[in-house]
Scaffold this active site. Structure first.
Site, mmCIF file in Angstrom:
data_model
loop_
_atom_site.group_PDB
_atom_site.id
_atom_site.type_symbol
_atom_site.label_atom_id
_atom_site.label_comp_id
_atom_site.label_asym_id
_atom_site.label_seq_id
_atom_site.Cartn_x
_atom_site.Cartn_y
_atom_site.Cartn_z
ATOM 1 N N ASP A 66 1.569 -17.446 16.983
ATOM 2 C CA ASP A 66 0.744 -18.269 17.869
ATOM 3 C C ASP A 66 1.602 -19.122 18.803
ATOM 4 O O ASP A 66 2.777 -19.384 18.537
ATOM 5 C CB ASP A 66 -0.126 -19.223 17.052
ATOM 6 C CG ASP A 66 -1.224 -18.511 16.287
ATOM 7 O OD1 ASP A 66 -1.282 -17.267 16.321
ATOM 8 O OD2 ASP A 66 -2.032 -19.204 15.646
ATOM 9 N N HIS A 217 4.619 -18.805 14.072
ATOM 10 C CA HIS A 217 4.678 -19.245 15.474
ATOM 11 C C HIS A 217 5.986 -18.781 16.115
ATOM 12 O O HIS A 217 7.065 -19.021 15.546
ATOM 13 C CB HIS A 217 4.586 -20.765 15.561
ATOM 14 C CG HIS A 217 3.301 -21.328 15.018
ATOM 15 N ND1 HIS A 217 3.078 -21.488 13.666
ATOM 16 C CD2 HIS A 217 2.177 -21.747 15.643
ATOM 17 C CE1 HIS A 217 1.866 -21.994 13.483
ATOM 18 N NE2 HIS A 217 1.296 -22.161 14.659
#
Length: 261
Positions: A66, A217
């Site tokens: 993300d 991430h």
């Protein structure tokens, strides 16, 4: 399957989509209308407006990243290429990651066989927004995807994994598959070499417990420099196949994007 870029315009040209943009202060509660709208927006068998947390294809695991694209994203793409692995990237329009300022990274990610998804325009907690604001977060990012690629994703992940019936109703109206996670590394809490092992141990526990959609991430340095290699090594030891979310759900790649609605 991985030569997706040249195929997308052809595949998308065959899809007939409605001009149904949500409006009003609340979700349309007319079941017949919503069912018709969803059918027009979505050709996949996967549900829209419902949280998906696990792969359905046995032996697969989906690594997802993300908040990109960010300065570390090219490095993570190099690592994935070395391992021959495909992953899914949920992108922001204007946050730490910014697709407008990194179009070449977006294009490279797609060209190398990875899946792109929406992570909203600027990463708000969607559970705090009105219906119209939620729709705006999604459509602003769609417009930017259109400028860069000529199409936009049908998959999204809510920031912070937070959602409400209003959020899910908006995603159903917009035709989005909503991807959660069954393995959350919490790598943002351990973005240094001394504590990154905590995220890896959390990954191990949750994969061993049956988790298959992994949240990390590409915007954190030590995720890229330490955690990704460790996760991929364990995936290999377990004999799992690391694939995109769409692949682990058995959804053909031509369903991952669309050129309008």
């Amino acid at each position: 399957m991985y030569f997706l870029v040249p195929l997308i315009p052809f595949l998308l040209s065959a899809i007939t989509l409605s001009q149904a943009a949500p409006a009003g202060n609340s979700i349309n509660t007319d079941t017949t209308t919503k069912t018709t709208k969803t059918a027009q927006l979505n050709i996949s068998n996967l549900p829209v407006g419902a949280i998906i947390t696990h792969c359905t294809i046995p032996g697969t695991i989906a690594l997802t990243f993300d908040d990109g694209p960010y300065i570390y994203t090219p490095q993570i793409l190099d690592i994935l290429a070395e391992h021959g692995t495909r992953a899914t990237f949920f992108l922001n329009g204007h946050n730490r990651g910014n697709i407008d300022t990194s179009p070449e990274v977006v294009q490279r990610t797609l060209a190398e066989g990875h899946q792109l998804g929406s992570h909203t325009w600027n990463h708000p907690s969607l559970d705090t927004l009105s219906y119209q604001e939620i729709v705006q977060q999604m459509t602003l990012l769609e417009e930017t995807f259109m400028r860069i690629l000529g199409f936009f994703p049908t998959y999204m992940r809510p920031p912070f994994l937070r959602h409400t019936p209003v959020v899910l109703g908006a995603m159903a109206d917009l035709g989005y598959h909503v991807i959660g996670a069954s393995v959350d590394t919490k790598d943002y809490e351990n973005d240094n070499p001394d504590t990154n092992w905590i995220s890896f141990e959390k990954f191990l526990r949750e994969v061993d417990a049956g988790g298959t959609i992994v949240l990390a991430h590409d915007s954190h340095q030590h995720t890229v420099e330490i955690l990704v290699d460790n996760m991929l090594a364990y995936v290999k030891r377990r004999g799992l196949s690391a694939v995109t979310v769409g692949q682990c759900l058995g959804d053909p790649s031509e369903h991952w994007y669309r050129a309008g609605r």
